[in-house]
Design a protein around this motif. Structure first.
Motif, PDB file in Angstrom:
ATOM      1  N   GLY A   7       2.760 -29.975  -2.615  1.00  0.00           N
ATOM      2  CA  GLY A   7       1.295 -30.092  -2.664  1.00  0.00           C
ATOM      3  C   GLY A   7       0.779 -30.325  -4.070  1.00  0.00           C
ATOM      4  N   VAL A   8       1.295 -29.589  -5.022  1.00  0.00           N
ATOM      5  CA  VAL A   8       0.867 -29.742  -6.415  1.00  0.00           C
ATOM      6  C   VAL A   8       1.257 -31.126  -6.939  1.00  0.00           C
ATOM      7  CG1 VAL A   8       1.235 -28.922  -8.774  1.00  0.00           C
ATOM      8  CG2 VAL A   8       0.843 -27.287  -6.937  1.00  0.00           C
ATOM      9  N   THR A   9       2.473 -31.567  -6.626  1.00  0.00           N
ATOM     10  CA  THR A   9       2.932 -32.887  -7.066  1.00  0.00           C
ATOM     11  C   THR A   9       2.069 -33.989  -6.465  1.00  0.00           C
ATOM     12  OG1 THR A   9       5.189 -32.056  -7.273  1.00  0.00           O
ATOM     13  CG2 THR A   9       4.917 -34.446  -7.185  1.00  0.00           C
ATOM     14  N   ALA A  10       1.787 -33.903  -5.185  1.00  0.00           N
ATOM     15  CA  ALA A  10       0.932 -34.889  -4.529  1.00  0.00           C
ATOM     16  C   ALA A  10      -0.459 -34.890  -5.147  1.00  0.00           C
ATOM     17  CB  ALA A  10       0.846 -34.597  -3.030  1.00  0.00           C
ATOM     18  N   ALA A  11      -0.987 -33.718  -5.415  1.00  0.00           N
ATOM     19  CA  ALA A  11      -2.315 -33.606  -6.025  1.00  0.00           C
ATOM     20  C   ALA A  11      -2.337 -34.258  -7.403  1.00  0.00           C
ATOM     21  CB  ALA A  11      -2.725 -32.145  -6.121  1.00  0.00           C
ATOM     22  N   LEU A  12      -1.308 -34.019  -8.205  1.00  0.00           N
ATOM     23  CA  LEU A  12      -1.259 -34.616  -9.547  1.00  0.00           C
ATOM     24  C   LEU A  12      -1.163 -36.138  -9.483  1.00  0.00           C
ATOM     25  CD1 LEU A  12       1.084 -32.094 -11.377  1.00  0.00           C
ATOM     26  CD2 LEU A  12      -1.356 -32.477 -11.813  1.00  0.00           C
ATOM     27  N   LEU A  13      -0.309 -36.642  -8.596  1.00  0.00           N
ATOM     28  CA  LEU A  13      -0.142 -38.097  -8.488  1.00  0.00           C
ATOM     29  C   LEU A  13      -1.428 -38.790  -8.048  1.00  0.00           C
ATOM     30  CD1 LEU A  13       3.420 -38.271  -6.907  1.00  0.00           C
ATOM     31  CD2 LEU A  13       2.755 -38.993  -9.213  1.00  0.00           C
ATOM     32  N   VAL A  46     -12.983 -38.333  -2.143  1.00  0.00           N
ATOM     33  CA  VAL A  46     -12.540 -37.142  -2.877  1.00  0.00           C
ATOM     34  C   VAL A  46     -13.637 -36.076  -2.921  1.00  0.00           C
ATOM     35  CG1 VAL A  46     -10.798 -38.358  -4.225  1.00  0.00           C
ATOM     36  CG2 VAL A  46     -13.063 -38.048  -5.190  1.00  0.00           C
ATOM     37  N   LEU A  47     -14.896 -36.497  -2.909  1.00  0.00           N
ATOM     38  CA  LEU A  47     -15.974 -35.508  -2.841  1.00  0.00           C
ATOM     39  C   LEU A  47     -15.914 -34.754  -1.509  1.00  0.00           C
ATOM     40  CD1 LEU A  47     -18.460 -34.252  -4.161  1.00  0.00           C
ATOM     41  CD2 LEU A  47     -19.815 -36.090  -3.151  1.00  0.00           C
ATOM     42  N   LEU A  48     -15.690 -35.472  -0.426  1.00  0.00           N
ATOM     43  CA  LEU A  48     -15.557 -34.821   0.880  1.00  0.00           C
ATOM     44  C   LEU A  48     -14.325 -33.920   0.933  1.00  0.00           C
ATOM     45  CD1 LEU A  48     -16.623 -37.729   3.233  1.00  0.00           C
ATOM     46  CD2 LEU A  48     -17.909 -35.648   2.711  1.00  0.00           C
ATOM     47  N   TRP A  49     -13.221 -34.367   0.330  1.00  0.00           N
ATOM     48  CA  TRP A  49     -12.025 -33.526   0.263  1.00  0.00           C
ATOM     49  C   TRP A  49     -12.304 -32.250  -0.520  1.00  0.00           C
ATOM     50  CZ3 TRP A  49      -7.888 -32.918   2.950  1.00  0.00           C
ATOM     51  CH2 TRP A  49      -7.286 -33.990   3.611  1.00  0.00           C
ATOM     52  N   ALA A  50     -13.028 -32.365  -1.619  1.00  0.00           N
ATOM     53  CA  ALA A  50     -13.360 -31.176  -2.417  1.00  0.00           C
ATOM     54  C   ALA A  50     -14.199 -30.197  -1.593  1.00  0.00           C
ATOM     55  CB  ALA A  50     -14.095 -31.573  -3.697  1.00  0.00           C
ATOM     56  N   LEU A  51     -15.167 -30.725  -0.859  1.00  0.00           N
ATOM     57  CA  LEU A  51     -15.977 -29.861   0.006  1.00  0.00           C
ATOM     58  C   LEU A  51     -15.126 -29.196   1.081  1.00  0.00           C
ATOM     59  CD1 LEU A  51     -19.150 -32.100   0.383  1.00  0.00           C
ATOM     60  CD2 LEU A  51     -18.920 -30.003  -0.977  1.00  0.00           C
ATOM     61  N   TYR A  52     -14.195 -29.948   1.639  1.00  0.00           N
ATOM     62  CA  TYR A  52     -13.272 -29.395   2.627  1.00  0.00           C
ATOM     63  C   TYR A  52     -12.411 -28.300   1.993  1.00  0.00           C
ATOM     64  CZ  TYR A  52      -9.626 -29.321   6.238  1.00  0.00           C
ATOM     65  OH  TYR A  52      -8.737 -28.944   7.207  1.00  0.00           O
ATOM     66  N   GLY A  53     -11.961 -28.525   0.775  1.00  0.00           N
ATOM     67  CA  GLY A  53     -11.186 -27.519   0.055  1.00  0.00           C
ATOM     68  C   GLY A  53     -11.982 -26.254  -0.187  1.00  0.00           C
ATOM     69  N   ILE A  54     -13.259 -26.424  -0.499  1.00  0.00           N
ATOM     70  CA  ILE A  54     -14.131 -25.257  -0.674  1.00  0.00           C
ATOM     71  C   ILE A  54     -14.227 -24.486   0.645  1.00  0.00           C
ATOM     72  CG2 ILE A  54     -16.524 -24.537  -1.078  1.00  0.00           C
ATOM     73  CD1 ILE A  54     -16.644 -26.916  -3.136  1.00  0.00           C
ATOM     74  N   LEU A  56     -12.013 -24.368   2.987  1.00  0.00           N
ATOM     75  CA  LEU A  56     -10.727 -23.698   3.228  1.00  0.00           C
ATOM     76  C   LEU A  56     -10.374 -22.669   2.154  1.00  0.00           C
ATOM     77  CD1 LEU A  56      -8.435 -26.692   4.279  1.00  0.00           C
ATOM     78  CD2 LEU A  56      -9.570 -25.036   5.772  1.00  0.00           C
ATOM     79  N   ARG A  57     -11.117 -22.712   1.048  1.00  0.00           N
ATOM     80  CA  ARG A  57     -10.814 -21.870  -0.122  1.00  0.00           C
ATOM     81  C   ARG A  57      -9.412 -22.176  -0.663  1.00  0.00           C
ATOM     82  NH1 ARG A  57     -13.659 -16.950   2.692  1.00  0.00           N
ATOM     83  NH2 ARG A  57     -15.756 -17.309   1.924  1.00  0.00           N
ATOM     84  N   ASP A  58      -9.102 -23.477  -0.715  1.00  0.00           N
ATOM     85  CA  ASP A  58      -7.790 -23.941  -1.197  1.00  0.00           C
ATOM     86  C   ASP A  58      -7.965 -24.518  -2.593  1.00  0.00           C
ATOM     87  OD1 ASP A  58      -5.515 -25.602  -1.790  1.00  0.00           O
ATOM     88  OD2 ASP A  58      -5.010 -25.554   0.351  1.00  0.00           O
ATOM     89  N   ILE A  59      -7.489 -23.790  -3.595  1.00  0.00           N
ATOM     90  CA  ILE A  59      -7.714 -24.159  -4.991  1.00  0.00           C
ATOM     91  C   ILE A  59      -7.056 -25.496  -5.343  1.00  0.00           C
ATOM     92  CG2 ILE A  59      -5.768 -22.861  -5.939  1.00  0.00           C
ATOM     93  CD1 ILE A  59      -9.270 -23.250  -7.498  1.00  0.00           C
ATOM     94  N   ILE A  60      -5.920 -25.822  -4.744  1.00  0.00           N
ATOM     95  CA  ILE A  60      -5.264 -27.099  -5.034  1.00  0.00           C
ATOM     96  C   ILE A  60      -6.133 -28.254  -4.575  1.00  0.00           C
ATOM     97  CG2 ILE A  60      -3.274 -28.584  -4.542  1.00  0.00           C
ATOM     98  CD1 ILE A  60      -1.584 -26.043  -4.344  1.00  0.00           C
ATOM     99  N   ILE A  61      -6.645 -28.173  -3.370  1.00  0.00           N
ATOM    100  CA  ILE A  61      -7.503 -29.240  -2.848  1.00  0.00           C
ATOM    101  C   ILE A  61      -8.787 -29.334  -3.672  1.00  0.00           C
ATOM    102  CG2 ILE A  61      -8.861 -30.027  -0.861  1.00  0.00           C
ATOM    103  CD1 ILE A  61      -6.746 -28.736   0.947  1.00  0.00           C
ATOM    104  N   ILE A  62      -9.380 -28.213  -3.984  1.00  0.00           N
ATOM    105  CA  ILE A  62     -10.624 -28.196  -4.762  1.00  0.00           C
ATOM    106  C   ILE A  62     -10.400 -28.801  -6.141  1.00  0.00           C
ATOM    107  CG2 ILE A  62     -12.379 -26.743  -5.843  1.00  0.00           C
ATOM    108  CD1 ILE A  62     -11.781 -24.685  -3.537  1.00  0.00           C
TER     109      ILE A  62
END
Length: 83
Positions: A7-13, A46-54, A56-62
């Motif tokens: 997950g972290v690797t995918a997020a960085l890429l 990516v804005l929608l993904w960030a909102l989705y991360g919020i 889910l409270r998922d810091i990687i997605i946020i």
């Protein structure tokens, strides 16, 4: 634990995927061969993904998508400066 690394690797890429385009626009002082629609579409995504991360409270997605959004704002600014 290995899925966390995936997950972290995918997020960085994906987070830094547009950095080479930003560097190219900055160095060439041109955005003639760049699609602004792509930047806006990705920004909305990516804005929608960030909102989705919020949600889910998922810091990687946020974090990944918030940084991606800021990078895309830089790309959009350079587009309008150099087009």
């Amino acid at each position: 634990m290995e899925w966390y690394i995936v997950g972290v690797t995918a997020a960085l890429l994906t987070t830094f995927g547009f950095v080479p385009q930003i560097i190219k626009m900055y160095r060439s002082k041109s955005a003639k061969d760049v699609s602004i629609v792509t930047f806006f579409q990705f920004s909305a995504g990516v804005l929608l993904w960030a909102l989705y991360g919020i949600h889910l409270r998922d810091i990687i997605i946020i974090a990944a998508n918030t940084v991606s959004f800021m990078i895309l704002l830089v790309a959009i600014a350079l587009y309008y400066r150099y087009y």
